[in-house]
Design a protein around this motif. Structure first.
Motif, PDB file in Angstrom:
ATOM      1  N   VAL A 157       1.352  -1.200  -0.265  1.00  0.00           N
ATOM      2  CA  VAL A 157      -0.169   0.228   0.051  1.00  0.00           C
ATOM      3  C   VAL A 157       0.834   1.679  -0.627  1.00  0.00           C
ATOM      4  CG1 VAL A 157      -1.624   1.413   1.513  1.00  0.00           C
ATOM      5  CG2 VAL A 157      -1.806  -1.344   0.441  1.00  0.00           C
TER       6      VAL A 157
ATOM      7  N   TRP B 298       0.562   3.465  -2.862  1.00  0.00           N
ATOM      8  CA  TRP B 298      -0.107   4.783  -2.289  1.00  0.00           C
ATOM      9  C   TRP B 298      -1.125   5.464  -3.422  1.00  0.00           C
ATOM     10  CZ3 TRP B 298      -4.535   4.012   0.683  1.00  0.00           C
ATOM     11  CH2 TRP B 298      -5.115   5.127   1.537  1.00  0.00           C
ATOM     12  N   GLU B 299       0.045   6.056  -4.222  1.00  0.00           N
ATOM     13  CA  GLU B 299      -0.596   7.058  -5.151  1.00  0.00           C
ATOM     14  C   GLU B 299      -1.471   6.806  -6.396  1.00  0.00           C
ATOM     15  OE1 GLU B 299      -0.655  10.639  -4.582  1.00  0.00           O
ATOM     16  OE2 GLU B 299       0.378  10.188  -2.489  1.00  0.00           O
TER      17      GLU B 299
ATOM     18  N   ARG C  14     -10.247   2.154  -3.197  1.00  0.00           N
ATOM     19  CA  ARG C  14      -9.633   1.855  -2.990  1.00  0.00           C
ATOM     20  C   ARG C  14      -8.817   2.066  -1.565  1.00  0.00           C
ATOM     21  NH1 ARG C  14      -8.458  -2.936  -0.973  1.00  0.00           N
ATOM     22  NH2 ARG C  14      -6.295  -3.460  -0.582  1.00  0.00           N
ATOM     23  N   LYS C  15      -8.403   3.275  -1.962  1.00  0.00           N
ATOM     24  CA  LYS C  15      -8.108   3.855  -0.501  1.00  0.00           C
ATOM     25  C   LYS C  15      -9.258   3.881   0.031  1.00  0.00           C
ATOM     26  CE  LYS C  15      -4.615   7.071  -3.293  1.00  0.00           C
ATOM     27  NZ  LYS C  15      -4.388   8.717  -3.873  1.00  0.00           N
ATOM     28  N   ARG C  16     -10.316   4.550   0.180  1.00  0.00           N
ATOM     29  CA  ARG C  16     -11.664   3.951   1.130  1.00  0.00           C
ATOM     30  C   ARG C  16     -11.214   3.491   1.939  1.00  0.00           C
ATOM     31  NH1 ARG C  16     -14.982   8.416  -2.246  1.00  0.00           N
ATOM     32  NH2 ARG C  16     -14.435   9.744  -2.191  1.00  0.00           N
TER      33      ARG C  16
END
Length: 124
Positions: free
Chosen positions: A77, A81-82, A88-90
């Motif tokens: 992750v 992440w970027e 998916r981040k949420r």
């Protein structure tokens, strides 16, 4: 911003009980070697202890696997992440955080990032 983690590892009690079980088993085995108890009594005493030990050991293995999985996921992750989509981040944030508390900063005060406390989800 200061992030205060409340992640606790409730492993201490299980590990302590495993040590107690090992001591009890050793005591009973020594008593049998000294002919202080019969083989039948030894089996009766060891049965429940071995069952409890098996449950605790399975819990230890399950917890270790979760820790490894979480650590592997964390590395992936962080590296990706970027490039992850917002959905998916949420989802990752929902899976990792159980609560976010913003403490008051006082009357007329401006937002202080240090007043934010994150409670991380515990490993099950």
């Amino acid at each position: 911003m200061v992030v205060r983690s409340r992640t606790l590892r409730p492993r201490g009690r299980g590990e302590a009980r495993l040590a107690e079980i090992d001591e009890e088993i050793a005591t009973y085995m020594q008593a049998r070697r000294n002919n202080e108890i019969s083989p039948r009594s030894l089996i009766a005493l060891l049965g429940p202890l071995e069952e409890e030990r098996d449950v605790l050991m399975a819990d230890r293995r399950r917890h270790s696997a979760q820790v490894v999985k979480r650590e592997e996921m964390s590395v992936e992750v962080v590296e990706e992440w970027e490039t992850l989509p917002i959905e998916r981040k949420r989802a990752l944030v929902r899976e990792s955080i159980s609560a976010v508390v913003v403490h008051p900063v006082g009357r007329g005060g401006r937002f202080d990032p240090d007043s934010v406390e994150i409670s991380w989800r515990q490993l099950e």
